[in-house]
Design a protein around this motif. Structure first.
Motif, PDB file in Angstrom:
ATOM      1  N   LEU A  25       0.826  -1.209   0.000  1.00 23.38           N
ATOM      2  CA  LEU A  25       0.000   0.000   0.000  1.00 23.38           C
ATOM      3  C   LEU A  25       0.863   1.262   0.000  1.00 23.38           C
ATOM      4  CD1 LEU A  25      -2.783  -1.085   2.515  1.00 23.38           C
ATOM      5  CD2 LEU A  25      -3.031  -0.737   0.043  1.00 23.38           C
ATOM      6  N   LEU A  26       1.916   1.250   0.800  1.00 22.76           N
ATOM      7  CA  LEU A  26       2.834   2.400   0.808  1.00 22.76           C
ATOM      8  C   LEU A  26       3.499   2.578  -0.554  1.00 22.76           C
ATOM      9  CD1 LEU A  26       4.622   2.163   4.270  1.00 22.76           C
ATOM     10  CD2 LEU A  26       3.321   4.105   3.390  1.00 22.76           C
ATOM     11  N   ALA A  27       3.933   1.476  -1.142  1.00 18.22           N
ATOM     12  CA  ALA A  27       4.565   1.552  -2.460  1.00 18.22           C
ATOM     13  C   ALA A  27       3.590   2.131  -3.486  1.00 18.22           C
ATOM     14  CB  ALA A  27       5.054   0.170  -2.897  1.00 18.22           C
ATOM     15  N   ALA A  28       2.343   1.683  -3.461  1.00 13.00           N
ATOM     16  CA  ALA A  28       1.340   2.212  -4.402  1.00 13.00           C
ATOM     17  C   ALA A  28       1.099   3.699  -4.172  1.00 13.00           C
ATOM     18  CB  ALA A  28       0.033   1.428  -4.261  1.00 13.00           C
ATOM     19  N   ALA A  29       1.010   4.105  -2.903  1.00 14.02           N
ATOM     20  CA  ALA A  29       0.767   5.524  -2.598  1.00 14.02           C
ATOM     21  C   ALA A  29       1.928   6.393  -3.062  1.00 14.02           C
ATOM     22  CB  ALA A  29       0.532   5.697  -1.098  1.00 14.02           C
ATOM     23  N   GLY A  34       4.540  10.142  -6.575  1.00 10.45           N
ATOM     24  CA  GLY A  34       5.754  10.465  -7.329  1.00 10.45           C
ATOM     25  C   GLY A  34       5.476  10.610  -8.813  1.00 10.45           C
ATOM     26  N   GLY A  35       4.642   9.724  -9.343  1.00  9.13           N
ATOM     27  CA  GLY A  35       4.278   9.813 -10.760  1.00  9.13           C
ATOM     28  C   GLY A  35       3.532  11.097 -11.068  1.00  9.13           C
ATOM     29  N   ALA A  36       2.639  11.508 -10.182  1.00 10.99           N
ATOM     30  CA  ALA A  36       1.901  12.761 -10.382  1.00 10.99           C
ATOM     31  C   ALA A  36       2.855  13.943 -10.426  1.00 10.99           C
ATOM     32  CB  ALA A  36       0.868  12.945  -9.275  1.00 10.99           C
ATOM     33  N   LYS A  37       3.900  13.894  -9.623  1.00  9.29           N
ATOM     34  CA  LYS A  37       4.883  14.987  -9.619  1.00  9.29           C
ATOM     35  C   LYS A  37       5.723  14.960 -10.889  1.00  9.29           C
ATOM     36  CE  LYS A  37       5.133  15.291  -4.604  1.00  9.29           C
ATOM     37  NZ  LYS A  37       4.136  14.297  -4.214  1.00  9.29           N
ATOM     38  N   ILE A  38       6.191  13.790 -11.266  1.00  5.41           N
ATOM     39  CA  ILE A  38       7.050  13.661 -12.453  1.00  5.41           C
ATOM     40  C   ILE A  38       6.287  14.049 -13.730  1.00  5.41           C
ATOM     41  CG2 ILE A  38       8.298  11.988 -13.921  1.00  5.41           C
ATOM     42  CD1 ILE A  38       9.818  12.665 -11.383  1.00  5.41           C
ATOM     43  N   LEU A  64      12.435  10.771  -5.667  1.00  5.48           N
ATOM     44  CA  LEU A  64      12.658  10.160  -4.349  1.00  5.48           C
ATOM     45  C   LEU A  64      11.472   9.303  -3.924  1.00  5.48           C
ATOM     46  CD1 LEU A  64      14.403  13.057  -2.403  1.00  5.48           C
ATOM     47  CD2 LEU A  64      15.447  10.935  -3.243  1.00  5.48           C
ATOM     48  N   GLU A  65      10.263   9.767  -4.208  1.00  8.07           N
ATOM     49  CA  GLU A  65       9.077   8.989  -3.856  1.00  8.07           C
ATOM     50  C   GLU A  65       8.996   7.694  -4.668  1.00  8.07           C
ATOM     51  OE1 GLU A  65       6.055  12.416  -2.201  1.00  8.07           O
ATOM     52  OE2 GLU A  65       5.842  11.776  -4.276  1.00  8.07           O
ATOM     53  N   ILE A  66       9.330   7.762  -5.937  1.00  9.91           N
ATOM     54  CA  ILE A  66       9.299   6.561  -6.778  1.00  9.91           C
ATOM     55  C   ILE A  66      10.383   5.577  -6.349  1.00  9.91           C
ATOM     56  CG2 ILE A  66       9.691   5.698  -9.126  1.00  9.91           C
ATOM     57  CD1 ILE A  66       8.187   8.247 -10.095  1.00  9.91           C
ATOM     58  N   VAL A  67      11.581   6.075  -6.072  1.00  8.85           N
ATOM     59  CA  VAL A  67      12.659   5.208  -5.584  1.00  8.85           C
ATOM     60  C   VAL A  67      12.256   4.576  -4.259  1.00  8.85           C
ATOM     61  CG1 VAL A  67      15.022   5.212  -4.663  1.00  8.85           C
ATOM     62  CG2 VAL A  67      14.525   6.366  -6.822  1.00  8.85           C
ATOM     63  N   ILE A  70       9.642   1.769  -4.827  1.00 10.08           N
ATOM     64  CA  ILE A  70      10.182   0.522  -5.377  1.00 10.08           C
ATOM     65  C   ILE A  70      11.027  -0.212  -4.344  1.00 10.08           C
ATOM     66  CG2 ILE A  70      11.760  -0.433  -7.111  1.00 10.08           C
ATOM     67  CD1 ILE A  70      10.758   1.920  -8.951  1.00 10.08           C
ATOM     68  N   THR A  71      11.897   0.519  -3.682  1.00 11.57           N
ATOM     69  CA  THR A  71      12.844  -0.150  -2.792  1.00 11.57           C
ATOM     70  C   THR A  71      12.246  -0.528  -1.440  1.00 11.57           C
ATOM     71  OG1 THR A  71      13.729   1.985  -2.088  1.00 11.57           O
ATOM     72  CG2 THR A  71      14.882   0.842  -3.875  1.00 11.57           C
ATOM     73  N   ILE A  72      11.108   0.040  -1.070  1.00 10.97           N
ATOM     74  CA  ILE A  72      10.486  -0.373   0.193  1.00 10.97           C
ATOM     75  C   ILE A  72      10.015  -1.826   0.110  1.00 10.97           C
ATOM     76  CG2 ILE A  72       8.037   0.238  -0.115  1.00 10.97           C
ATOM     77  CD1 ILE A  72       8.338   1.698   2.647  1.00 10.97           C
ATOM     78  N   LEU A  73       9.881  -2.333  -1.113  1.00 11.28           N
ATOM     79  CA  LEU A  73       9.475  -3.727  -1.318  1.00 11.28           C
ATOM     80  C   LEU A  73      10.663  -4.692  -1.308  1.00 11.28           C
ATOM     81  CD1 LEU A  73       6.809  -3.137  -4.101  1.00 11.28           C
ATOM     82  CD2 LEU A  73       6.415  -3.559  -1.662  1.00 11.28           C
ATOM     83  N   MET A  74      11.882  -4.151  -1.293  1.00 11.32           N
ATOM     84  CA  MET A  74      13.077  -4.987  -1.259  1.00 11.32           C
ATOM     85  C   MET A  74      13.426  -5.294   0.187  1.00 11.32           C
ATOM     86  SD  MET A  74      15.417  -3.104  -4.075  1.00 11.32           S
ATOM     87  CE  MET A  74      14.885  -2.943  -5.764  1.00 11.32           C
ATOM     88  N   PRO A  75      13.384  -6.552   0.574  1.00 14.33           N
ATOM     89  CA  PRO A  75      13.552  -6.895   1.992  1.00 14.33           C
ATOM     90  C   PRO A  75      14.799  -6.325   2.660  1.00 14.33           C
ATOM     91  CG  PRO A  75      12.783  -8.800   0.786  1.00 14.33           C
ATOM     92  CD  PRO A  75      13.090  -7.727  -0.238  1.00 14.33           C
ATOM     93  N   ARG A  76      15.928  -6.322   1.984  1.00 14.31           N
ATOM     94  CA  ARG A  76      17.156  -5.854   2.625  1.00 14.31           C
ATOM     95  C   ARG A  76      17.222  -4.338   2.759  1.00 14.31           C
ATOM     96  NH1 ARG A  76      22.491  -8.422   0.592  1.00 14.31           N
ATOM     97  NH2 ARG A  76      21.569  -9.565  -1.111  1.00 14.31           N
ATOM     98  N   LEU A  77      16.394  -3.614   2.006  1.00 14.60           N
ATOM     99  CA  LEU A  77      16.433  -2.155   2.031  1.00 14.60           C
ATOM    100  C   LEU A  77      15.214  -1.523   2.686  1.00 14.60           C
ATOM    101  CD1 LEU A  77      17.664  -1.574  -1.634  1.00 14.60           C
ATOM    102  CD2 LEU A  77      19.031  -1.527   0.452  1.00 14.60           C
ATOM    103  N   ALA A  78      14.292  -2.311   3.147  1.00 19.01           N
ATOM    104  CA  ALA A  78      13.007  -1.795   3.624  1.00 19.01           C
ATOM    105  C   ALA A  78      13.166  -0.763   4.736  1.00 19.01           C
ATOM    106  CB  ALA A  78      12.105  -2.938   4.077  1.00 19.01           C
TER     107      ALA A  78
END
Length: 134
Positions: A25-29, A34-38, A64-67, A70-78
């Protein structure tokens, strides 16, 4: 009935699923924001004009929001990306309260949810500090 230490230490089965749902949900938000800004959604362009830092700041925030999304879904970088998006939300709250007005409630909610991700993955941050402690 006595509980063994493994029973106490084992997390309930629903916790990992709930955490992944929260991260999704956070990734989608953040991907949406981020897409709206870009892509220059007029409301975003106007909001960043009010801030007064120029449109480059809109692009930077969007990236920054898009990065973060995406990376909040990566277990080692969450945990680290949770900190990143939390910082973005602190800035968004301050911007709403001090510069542009409007409701800061969505940013406050996203900050709280991002903090849950950071707390849930605090072992990653502990590991980083343990490496530099030795």
């Amino acid at each position: 009935m006595m509980m063994s230490t493994t029973d106490v230490q084992r997390a309930p089965r629903w916790k990992p699923a709930a955490l992944w749902t929260l991260k999704g949900l956070l990734a989608a938000a953040f991907l949406s924001a981020g897409g709206a800004k870009i892509f220059g959604v007029p409301m975003m362009v106007e909001s960043f004009q009010q801030i007064g830092l120029g449109q480059w700041f809109r692009y930077l925030t969007g990236v920054l929001e898009i990065v973060g999304a995406i990376t909040i879904l990566m277990p080692r970088l969450a945990a680290f990306r949770g900190v990143l998006v939390s910082c973005i939300m602190v800035g968004a709250i301050a911007t709403h309260l001090l510069l542009i007005g409007g409701s800061a409630v969505p940013a406050i909610i996203l900050l709280a949810l991002s903090a849950i991700v950071v707390i849930s993955h605090r072992d990653q941050i502990d590991d980083l500090f343990d490496r530099y402690d030795a």
